[in-house]
Design an enzyme around this catalytic site. Structure first.
Site, PDB file in Angstrom:
ATOM      1  CB  VAL A  25      12.668  74.317 -52.747  1.00 17.04           C
ATOM      2  CG1 VAL A  25      14.046  74.727 -52.315  1.00 17.04           C
ATOM      3  CG2 VAL A  25      12.535  72.811 -52.804  1.00 17.04           C
ATOM      4  CB  CYS A  26      12.912  72.791 -48.270  1.00 23.12           C
ATOM      5  SG  CYS A  26      13.232  71.557 -46.981  1.00 23.12           S
ATOM      6  CB  ALA A  27      11.200  75.017 -44.308  1.00 24.01           C
ATOM      7  CE1 TYR A  48      11.419  67.331 -45.424  1.00 25.42           C
ATOM      8  CE2 TYR A  48      10.172  67.707 -43.419  1.00 25.42           C
ATOM      9  CZ  TYR A  48      11.048  66.940 -44.156  1.00 25.42           C
ATOM     10  OH  TYR A  48      11.547  65.776 -43.635  1.00 25.42           O
ATOM     11  CB  SER A  76       9.563  72.225 -54.992  1.00 27.70           C
ATOM     12  OG  SER A  76       9.771  70.842 -55.215  1.00 27.70           O
TER      13      SER A  76
END
Length: 110
Positions: A25-27, A48, A76
């Protein structure tokens, strides 16, 4: 940096080679999974939404989806999508009925 961790790289590559679930998730999809060859630029994924990260996903970047499942990889966009991310993991591991049950209990619309 986790990206540069040799033990983590070994685990990621082993999981990927045997087709076991990987999630980021994210970066992390761009910084970790892409860096270790799990996301090859054609595999659909999200991360992200900043150019420094999305560019690492190449043509596989899905800017529209908050959560993407591509084979055995779940990605995500960030903290704000973490509940949807978690529910998608539940769906992949335990089925859509269980994910819907948990979402209803948490008052989350899927």
């Amino acid at each position: 940096r986790l990206r540069d961790s040799a033990p983590l790289e070994k685990i990621i590559k082993a999981q990927h080679e045997k087709g076991a679930w990987l999630a980021a998730v994210c970066a992390a999809p761009a910084v970790v999974l892409a860096s270790h060859g799990v996301l090859d630029g054609s595999t659909q994924a999200t991360c992200y939404p900043a150019p420094a990260f999305t560019e690492k996903l190449g043509g596989g970047h899905d800017a529209e989806s908050k959560v993407v499942v591509a084979g055995h990889v779940v990605t995500s966009q960030g903290p704000g999508t973490s509940l949807l991310f978690a529910l998608q993991l539940v769906e992949q591991l335990f089925g859509p009925d269980k994910a819907d049950e948990i979402a209803a209990q948490m008052l989350v619309k899927r």
